[in-house]
Design a protein around this motif. Structure first.
Motif, mmCIF file in Angstrom:
data_model
loop_
_atom_site.group_PDB
_atom_site.id
_atom_site.type_symbol
_atom_site.label_atom_id
_atom_site.label_comp_id
_atom_site.label_asym_id
_atom_site.label_seq_id
_atom_site.Cartn_x
_atom_site.Cartn_y
_atom_site.Cartn_z
ATOM 1 N N CYS A 256 -6.722 -3.477 -2.443
ATOM 2 C CA CYS A 256 -5.453 -3.139 -3.054
ATOM 3 C C CYS A 256 -4.873 -4.227 -3.950
ATOM 4 O O CYS A 256 -4.154 -3.932 -4.875
ATOM 5 C CB CYS A 256 -4.438 -2.726 -2.003
ATOM 6 N N CYS B 147 -11.028 3.237 -4.670
ATOM 7 C CA CYS B 147 -10.175 3.236 -3.483
ATOM 8 C C CYS B 147 -10.224 4.554 -2.734
ATOM 9 O O CYS B 147 -10.191 5.632 -3.325
ATOM 10 C CB CYS B 147 -8.746 2.938 -3.905
ATOM 11 N N CYS C 191 -7.705 0.394 -8.540
ATOM 12 C CA CYS C 191 -8.227 1.130 -7.400
ATOM 13 C C CYS C 191 -9.223 2.238 -7.734
ATOM 14 O O CYS C 191 -9.141 3.341 -7.202
ATOM 15 C CB CYS C 191 -7.084 1.743 -6.590
ATOM 16 N N ILE D 130 0.820 -1.205 0.000
ATOM 17 C CA ILE D 130 0.000 0.000 0.000
ATOM 18 C C ILE D 130 0.858 1.261 0.000
ATOM 19 O O ILE D 130 0.631 2.177 -0.799
ATOM 20 C CB ILE D 130 -0.952 0.010 1.214
ATOM 21 N N CYS E 182 -2.798 7.541 -4.973
ATOM 22 C CA CYS E 182 -2.265 6.264 -5.443
ATOM 23 C C CYS E 182 -1.582 6.399 -6.789
ATOM 24 O O CYS E 182 -2.194 6.805 -7.774
ATOM 25 C CB CYS E 182 -3.389 5.228 -5.535
ATOM 26 N N ARG F 180 2.695 2.018 -3.219
ATOM 27 C CA ARG F 180 1.832 2.654 -4.214
ATOM 28 C C ARG F 180 1.576 4.115 -3.914
ATOM 29 O O ARG F 180 1.289 4.894 -4.822
ATOM 30 C CB ARG F 180 0.495 1.921 -4.289
#
Length: 220
Positions: A200, A209, A206, A154, A215, A157
DNA sequence: ACCCAGGGTCATA
DNA sequence: TATGACCATGGG
């Protein structure tokens, strides 16, 4: 032209995850010892499988360090079977329980200094950094930030880390960036795991997201 | 049928 | 230091 993605602070990421998912109330478990057992059993294993193994231990009334040590390998392995790696985890669970009793039991751990305790935990066969930190944070209420594969994925990214840094380096980065806040560390790691499972990996791009605006994958 | 999970250890180069 | 093999079940 490559779009420039702004980098969020660690606090901002937490806010976004918390707003999206709400409080998680980790770690699931009825007692500190159950949490410690779960920490060992969940190594590279889905939690639903771990629950079955813990259920077996409860039903057999084996959920104490003494009973686990006294169990024969084959019998204990049968109870642990649903959690996978059962032969290895049988040994690891026994080593951990033996260590726990050698320390004077669960109550004796409360007086130990966190860093000393961490070194001791890491010396137990089968207890690595993530398992040790799960135990420290969720069973013993120590201000230790847990790093796992989801954390690396995570935050890579988000452009905040490379992703391949040593465990200790990442742990210190989070601990220094967030301050000593046990409740925050507790909730943050739970949210990272949930988000990692939820979105993710399943949706690399995403679109839905909560971290989308930061991101680098969705912006690419 | 394939992928991977709330990792860690060990052998090899 | 740094890869790779190995452990093993169950759900997608």
């Amino acid at each position: 032209m490559v779009a420039v993605v702004p980098k969020p602070t660690l606090q901002t990421v937490f806010e976004l995850l918390f707003q999206a998912y709400g409080p998680q109330n980790w770690w699931p478990g009825d007692s500190p010892f159950e949490i410690m057992v779960g920490a060992v059993l969940t190594q590279n294993t889905s939690w639903t499988n771990v629950e079955k193994a813990i259920g077996n231990l409860k039903q057999a009334r084996l959920l104490t360090p003494q009973k686990i040590i006294a169990s024969h390998h084959k019998s204990l392995a049968t109870h642990l079977k649903p959690s996978g790696y059962f032969n290895i985890k049988t040994k690891r669970l026994k080593s951990f329980c033996q260590w726990l009793l050698n320390q004077g039991g669960e109550m004796a751990l409360a007086r130990r200094e966190t860093e000393k305790l961490r070194i001791e935990l890491l010396s137990v066969h089968g207890i690595g950094p993530e398992t040790a930190d799960d135990i420290l944070l969720y069973a013993l209420d120590r201000p230790v930030f847990v790093i796992d594969a989801y954390t690396r994925r995570i935050f890579q990214r988000l452009g905040l880390i490379g992703g391949d840094e040593p465990y200790e380096q990442l742990r210190k980065m989070f601990e220094q960036g967030l301050g000593t806040d046990i409740a925050l560390f507790n909730e943050y790691h739970a949210l990272i795991v949930l988000h990692g499972k939820d979105i993710c990996r399943k949706q690399p791009r995403c679109e839905q997201c909560c971290l989308q605006s930061f991101c680098s994958v969705s912006a690419a």
